[in-house]
Design an enzyme around this catalytic site. Structure first.
Site, PDB file in Angstrom:
ATOM      1  N   CYS A  78      33.403  50.052  45.867  1.00 41.68           N
ATOM      2  CA  CYS A  78      33.213  49.297  44.627  1.00 41.68           C
ATOM      3  C   CYS A  78      31.746  49.259  44.234  1.00 41.68           C
ATOM      4  O   CYS A  78      31.394  49.362  43.083  1.00 41.68           O
ATOM      5  CB  CYS A  78      33.749  47.882  44.819  1.00 41.68           C
ATOM      6  SG  CYS A  78      33.061  47.061  46.264  1.00 41.68           S
ATOM      7  N   GLU A 113      37.769  40.431  43.397  1.00 42.62           N
ATOM      8  CA  GLU A 113      36.677  41.384  43.658  1.00 42.62           C
ATOM      9  C   GLU A 113      37.137  42.712  43.086  1.00 42.62           C
ATOM     10  O   GLU A 113      38.025  43.364  43.645  1.00 42.62           O
ATOM     11  CB  GLU A 113      36.440  41.520  45.169  1.00 42.62           C
ATOM     12  CG  GLU A 113      35.986  40.240  45.842  1.00 42.62           C
ATOM     13  CD  GLU A 113      34.565  39.843  45.482  1.00 42.62           C
ATOM     14  OE1 GLU A 113      33.894  40.572  44.730  1.00 42.62           O
ATOM     15  OE2 GLU A 113      34.135  38.782  45.941  1.00 42.62           O
ATOM     16  N   LYS A 117      49.082  41.539  51.669  1.00 40.32           N
ATOM     17  CA  LYS A 117      49.736  42.751  51.173  1.00 40.32           C
ATOM     18  C   LYS A 117      48.692  43.863  51.123  1.00 40.32           C
ATOM     19  O   LYS A 117      47.821  43.884  50.266  1.00 40.32           O
ATOM     20  CB  LYS A 117      50.340  42.547  49.787  1.00 40.32           C
ATOM     21  CG  LYS A 117      51.354  43.657  49.512  1.00 40.32           C
ATOM     22  CD  LYS A 117      51.486  44.047  48.071  1.00 40.32           C
ATOM     23  CE  LYS A 117      50.479  45.017  47.566  1.00 40.32           C
ATOM     24  NZ  LYS A 117      50.518  46.368  48.122  1.00 40.32           N
ATOM     25  N   GLU A 119      34.303  53.723  35.888  1.00 35.98           N
ATOM     26  CA  GLU A 119      34.041  53.735  37.322  1.00 35.98           C
ATOM     27  C   GLU A 119      34.523  55.080  37.871  1.00 35.98           C
ATOM     28  O   GLU A 119      35.694  55.432  37.696  1.00 35.98           O
ATOM     29  CB  GLU A 119      34.813  52.597  38.005  1.00 35.98           C
ATOM     30  CG  GLU A 119      34.648  52.624  39.522  1.00 35.98           C
ATOM     31  CD  GLU A 119      35.337  51.463  40.234  1.00 35.98           C
ATOM     32  OE1 GLU A 119      36.466  51.100  39.859  1.00 35.98           O
ATOM     33  OE2 GLU A 119      34.732  50.934  41.184  1.00 35.98           O
TER      34      GLU A 119
END
Ligand code: NAD
Length: 476
Positions: A278, A244, A169, A372
Site C-alpha cells: 500500500c 487501511e 476473513k 495505484e
C-alpha cells in the site's frame, strides 16, 4: 483444509471448496472451504458467545496467551514463511520480515494491554467523574493478500488483547495464511470462539460479516473501492470502522540529496514485494537538477534486481499475485507508453513474473500517475522545485505515506506539513512501519490509525462513569 469456528475445524456449510494456487508455478497449493453467509453467521455467533468471558479476564490473564504465541511463533515461524512464499509469491526476505515484524507486534500488544487507561475529570456539580475504556465486543478483521500474515495479525492481536473477540476473513488469494493463524492460536490454547477464521469470497462472507447485527467494529485493509463498500454497509448498522486502503505514494528526491542513499531508498520503496505494498513508493518525483543522474543510477540498479523463484533466497522480485493483477499493471504501463511515456527498463512479463519497469516522460493524465499501480512498474516525474514536487505529490485521490530525500531537514519538515497524507518519512522511502506507530492515511487511503495505542483507541469504547457523593437537589 478447514475453517476455524468456535474452536473447531469445520467445512463450509455448503460443502463447497475453492482452489488456491501457487502464483510462481501455478501448482495447486490448497483446497479451501468456500464459506458463505451461513458460515459468517456461525462464526459471529461463536465470537458473540465467547465475548463476555474473554472481556472479563484481567489483562494480565489475556497477555499470557500472547506470551505463549511468541514461543509458538519462534518455533513455527518457518512454516509461516513457507506458506507466504508458496501462497502469495513473497520472496524469502519479505516473508521472513513479516514473521519478524509480527513478533514485535506481539510484544507491543502485550504492553498495550496494560496501557489501556481512562482519566478522571473535574465535575461541575461535585461528582466523582471518570471514564474507562472497555472492549467494543465482536470485531471483524478483513485482510488483504499482500502482507497477509502481518496485516491480519495487526488486527487480531490488538483486538484480542484488548478484550474483544474476533472473526478473521483472510483474502481469497491467501486463505491458508488465515488458517495458519488459527493453528497458531489453537496451539496457544485460546478459549473457543475468541478467534474464528472464515475463508471465502469477500462479496459473500465479507459482506455477511460486516452487516451482522452482533458485530461492533470492522477493521479492513484492502482496496479503496472495497473500503467504500464496507463503510457504506457498516454505516447502515452505525458500526465503527477502521479502513487501511490503497496509496499512490510519492518519493520526492531534492537536488541536495545524497544520491546513493536516494537510489537505495527508491529501489526498496518501489520494488520490495514486487511493488505490491500500500505504501510503496509509486511515484518517483525528482527535482530537476538531479533528475538525469538519479534516473541513470536508479535504472542501472533496477536492471540488476534478480527476478524469479521466490523460494530462492537470492531472489529480489517474485511473481505478482494473480493474472488479473498482472494484466492491470501491464495495461497501466501500456496506457503510459501509448500516451508518450518512455520505457527505461522492463515492460515485459513471463508467467506472473513482471520485469521491474521504469518509465519517464510521464504526465499527470496517464493512468500510471493517477491510479495505484500494485505491481513492479514505476513512473518518474520531474519537478521544477520542491514546491512543485509537493503540488504533484498532492495531485492524487490517495494520501497514505510519502518519502522525502534531502540534506535540508528543516525544509523537509515544512514539506511534510504540506503533504496530504498520513505518514511522511524523511530520508527514507515511503515504506516504513513500526508496531506502536500510527499507521494510516487520509483521503481515499482510509479512516483511522492502527498500531499500539492507536489500535487501542479504535478497538475500545469509552464509558463515562460518575459517582454522586451527597444527596442531590433536583428541579422536579
Ligand atoms: P481487496 O479490497 O480486493 O480485498 C481485501 C479484503 O477485502 C479481502 O479479504 C477481500 O476478500 C475482502 N473483500 C472484498 N470485497 C469485500 C466486500 N464487498 N465486503 C467485505 N469484504 C470484502 O484488496 P486486496 O487486493 O486483497 O489488497 C490490495 C489492496 O489493499 C491495495 O489497494 C493496497 O493498497 C491495499 N492495502 C492497504 C494497506 C494499508 O495499510 N493501507 C496495506 C496493504 C494493502
Amino acid at each position: 483444509m478447514k475453517m476455524f469456528i468456535g474452536g473447531e475445524w469445520v467445512d463450509s456449510s455448503s460443502g463447497e471448496t475453492f482452489e488456491d494456487h501457487n502464483p510462481f508455478d501455478g501448482s495447486l497449493f490448497a483446497v479451501v472451504p468456500k464459506g458463505d453467509e451461513r458460515d459468517a453467521a456461525r462464526a459471529i455467533e461463536a465470537a458473540h458467545r465467547a465475548k463476555d468471558r474473554w472481556a472479563d479476564l484481567a489483562p494480565a490473564e489475556r497477555i499470557q496467551y500472547l506470551f505463549k504465541l511468541l514461543e509458538v511463533l519462534e518455533r513455527r515461524g518457518d512454516e509461516v514463511v513457507e506458506v507466504l512464499v508458496k501462497e502469495s509469491g513473497s520472496v524469502v526476505k519479505k516473508a521472513g520480515f513479516e514473521v519478524f515484524f509480527t513478533k514485535g507486534m506481539i510484544q507491543d500488544a502485550i504492553a498495550e494491554a496494560k496501557r489501556v487507561s481512562g482519566e478522571t475529570l473535574v465535575s461541575d456539580v461535585g461528582k466523582f467523574s471518570f471514564y474507562i475504556r472497555q472492549p467494543v465486543g465482536v470485531v471483524v478483521a478483513i485482510s488483504p493478500w499482500n502482507f497477509p500474515f502481518l496485516l491480519s495479525m495487526k488486527k487480531v492481536l490488538y483486538a484480542l488483547v484488548l478484550g474483544n473477540t474476533v472473526v478473521l476473513k483472510p483474502s481469497s488469494d491467501t486463505p491458508v495464511v488465515g488458517i495458519k493463524i488459527a493453528e497458531l492460536f489453537e496451539e496457544v490454547g485460546l478459549p473457543p470462539g475468541v478467534l474464528n477464521v472464515v475463508t471465502g469470497p469477500g462479496s459473500a462472507v465479507g459482506e455477511a460479516l460486516v452487516t451482522h447485527p452482533k458485530v461492533s467494529h470492522i477493521t479492513l485493509t484492502g482496496d479503496a473501492a472495497t473500503g467504500r463498500r464496507v463503510a457504506e454497509l457498516a454505516a447502515r448498522g452505525l458500526k465503527g470502522v477502521t479502513l487501511e486502503l490503497g496509496g499512490n505514494d510519492p518519493l520526492i528526491v531534492l537536488e541536495d540529496a545524497d544520491l546513493e542513499q536516494a537510489v537505495d531508498a527508491a529501489v526498496f520503496g518501489a520494488f520490495f514485494h514486487q511493488g505490491q505494498i500500500c505504501m510503496s513508493s509509486k511515484r518517483i518525483i525528482l527535482e530537476k537538477g538531479i533528475a538525469e543522474e538519479f534516473t541513470s543510477r536508479f535504472v542501472q540498479r533496477v536492471k540488476g534486481l534478480k527476478v524469479g523463484d521466490p523460494s530462492s533466497p537470492e531472489t529480489d522480485i517474485g511473481p505478482v499475485i494473480n493474472q488479473a493483477q498482472l494484466l492491470e499493471v501491464h495495461d497501466q504501463v501500456t496506457d503510459a507508453l501509448n500516451k508518450g511515456a518512455k520505457l527505461l527498463c522492463g515492460g515485459t512479463y513471463n508467467g506472473l513474473l513482471y520485469e521491474p519497469t521504469v518509465l519517464t516522460d510521464v504526465t499527470e493524465e496517464m493512468r500510471i500517475f493517477k491510479e495505484e499501480v500494485f505491481g513492479p512498474a514505476r513512473p518518474i516525474i520531474v519537478a521544477e522545485d520542491a514546491d512543485q514536487a509537493v503540488r504533484i505529490a498532492n495531485n492524487s485521490i490517495y494520501g497514505l505515506s510519502a518519502g522525502i530525500i534531502t540534506r535540508d531537514v528543516p525544509k523537509a519538515i515544512e514539506m511534510a506539513k504540506r503533504l496530504e497524507c498520513g505518514m511522511v518519512h524523511i530520508n527514507d522511502s515511503s515504506v516504513h512501519d513500526e508496531p506502536h506507530a500510527p499507521f494510516g492515511g487520509v483521503k481515499s487511503s482510509g479512516i483511522g490509525r492502527e498500531g499500539g495505542k492507536f489500535s487501542m483507541a479504535e478497538l475500545t469504547e469509552i464509558k463515562w462513569v460518575t459517582i454522586q457523593p451527597f444527596r442531590r437537589h433536583y428541579p422536579i
